[in-house]
Design a protein around this motif. Structure first.
Motif, mmCIF file in Angstrom:
data_model
loop_
_atom_site.group_PDB
_atom_site.id
_atom_site.type_symbol
_atom_site.label_atom_id
_atom_site.label_comp_id
_atom_site.label_asym_id
_atom_site.label_seq_id
_atom_site.Cartn_x
_atom_site.Cartn_y
_atom_site.Cartn_z
ATOM 1 N N HIS A 123 1.058 -1.082 0.302
ATOM 2 C CA HIS A 123 -0.039 -0.023 -0.014
ATOM 3 C C HIS A 123 0.960 1.220 -0.038
ATOM 4 C CE1 HIS A 123 -3.553 2.727 0.952
ATOM 5 N NE2 HIS A 123 -2.569 3.131 1.627
ATOM 6 N N GLY A 124 0.757 1.974 -0.967
ATOM 7 C CA GLY A 124 1.652 3.373 -1.213
ATOM 8 C C GLY A 124 3.197 2.974 -1.123
ATOM 9 N N SER A 125 3.634 3.537 -0.093
ATOM 10 C CA SER A 125 5.190 3.419 0.114
ATOM 11 C C SER A 125 5.301 2.038 1.692
ATOM 12 C CB SER A 125 5.687 4.699 0.488
ATOM 13 O OG SER A 125 5.175 4.980 1.740
ATOM 14 N N SER A 126 4.461 1.726 1.893
ATOM 15 C CA SER A 126 4.470 0.699 2.888
ATOM 16 C C SER A 126 3.843 -0.578 2.266
ATOM 17 C CB SER A 126 3.574 1.102 4.040
ATOM 18 O OG SER A 126 2.018 1.332 3.747
ATOM 19 N N SER A 127 3.843 -1.651 3.160
ATOM 20 C CA SER A 127 3.355 -2.871 3.032
ATOM 21 C C SER A 127 2.839 -3.655 4.429
ATOM 22 C CB SER A 127 4.474 -3.861 2.387
ATOM 23 O OG SER A 127 4.065 -5.107 2.172
ATOM 24 N N ALA A 145 -2.348 -0.116 7.094
ATOM 25 C CA ALA A 145 -1.626 0.315 5.711
ATOM 26 C C ALA A 145 -1.543 2.038 5.683
ATOM 27 C CB ALA A 145 -2.305 -0.269 4.444
ATOM 28 N N ASP A 150 1.802 4.083 5.682
ATOM 29 C CA ASP A 150 2.182 4.936 4.702
ATOM 30 C C ASP A 150 2.128 6.550 4.920
ATOM 31 O OD1 ASP A 150 2.501 5.614 1.725
ATOM 32 O OD2 ASP A 150 0.314 5.787 1.186
ATOM 33 N N HIS A 151 1.554 6.953 5.787
ATOM 34 C CA HIS A 151 1.378 8.336 6.318
ATOM 35 C C HIS A 151 2.707 8.582 7.271
ATOM 36 C CE1 HIS A 151 0.147 12.303 7.700
ATOM 37 N NE2 HIS A 151 0.428 11.675 8.991
ATOM 38 N N ASP A 169 5.604 7.032 7.485
ATOM 39 C CA ASP A 169 6.627 6.740 7.431
ATOM 40 C C ASP A 169 7.512 7.862 6.673
ATOM 41 O OD1 ASP A 169 5.661 6.899 4.721
ATOM 42 O OD2 ASP A 169 6.267 4.757 4.057
ATOM 43 N N ARG A 229 12.070 3.768 3.834
ATOM 44 C CA ARG A 229 10.673 3.360 4.018
ATOM 45 C C ARG A 229 10.748 1.923 3.396
ATOM 46 N NH1 ARG A 229 7.762 7.601 0.372
ATOM 47 N NH2 ARG A 229 9.412 6.679 -0.979
ATOM 48 N N SER A 232 9.260 0.781 0.823
ATOM 49 C CA SER A 232 9.418 0.901 -0.682
ATOM 50 C C SER A 232 10.727 1.244 -1.026
ATOM 51 C CB SER A 232 8.304 1.600 -1.426
ATOM 52 O OG SER A 232 8.525 3.235 -0.830
#
Length: 142
Positions: free
Chosen positions: A37-41, A120, A124-125, A127, A138, A140
């Motif tokens: 999800h975005g820059s995260s997992s 998620a 994503d926020h 990080d 991050r 990603s």
């Protein structure tokens, strides 16, 4: 100790929700999954809990290689008090994570979908905020 039957039943329920709601999920073949999800997992793991229940753990890697100073730890503890559920934490190598766990035997699909999405979005926020404060990479960026 949770029976294999309960663990496998929870894993099947989790896999069905992931397949229906998160088509880009990754199945590692051992009952663990990842939802990018975005820059995260978000890692999704089914664990033994009690004789009659399992635990579904959601773990989002936030930042690796950050300078985890007392100020950063203080910031994370303050955020833990502000956020409605889940918590920031540190792994053995000082990787910053965000985790949330929910009982699995009676887990319904809406509850799991909401929990994964919430973890998620939080990951994503925050990080970017943590990288700006403490450096590191991050999920990603790895």
């Amino acid at each position: 100790m949770t029976s294999e039957l309960l663990i496998n039943s929870t894993r099947e329920r989790v896999a069905a929700v992931l397949k229906a709601k998160f088509p880009n999920y990754i199945d590692f073949g051992d009952g663990s999954y990842a939802v990018p999800h975005g820059s995260s997992s978000v890692a999704v793991l089914v664990r033994s809990y009690t004789e009659t229940d399992t635990m579904v753990e959601l773990i989002a890697q936030i930042v690796s290689g950050a300078d985890v100073t007392p100020d950063v730890m203080h910031w994370m503890l303050r955020k833990n008090a502000e956020l409605h559920f889940g918590a920031f934490g540190l792994l053995f190598d000082n990787t910053i994570v965000y985790t949330y766990s929910i009982p699995g035997v009676h887990l319904d699909s809406e509850e799991l979908e909401s929990a994964i999405t919430s973890v998620a979005v939080i990951a994503d926020h925050y990080d970017d905020e943590i990288v700006n404060m403490a450096g590191g990479k991050r999920a990603s960026d790895l």
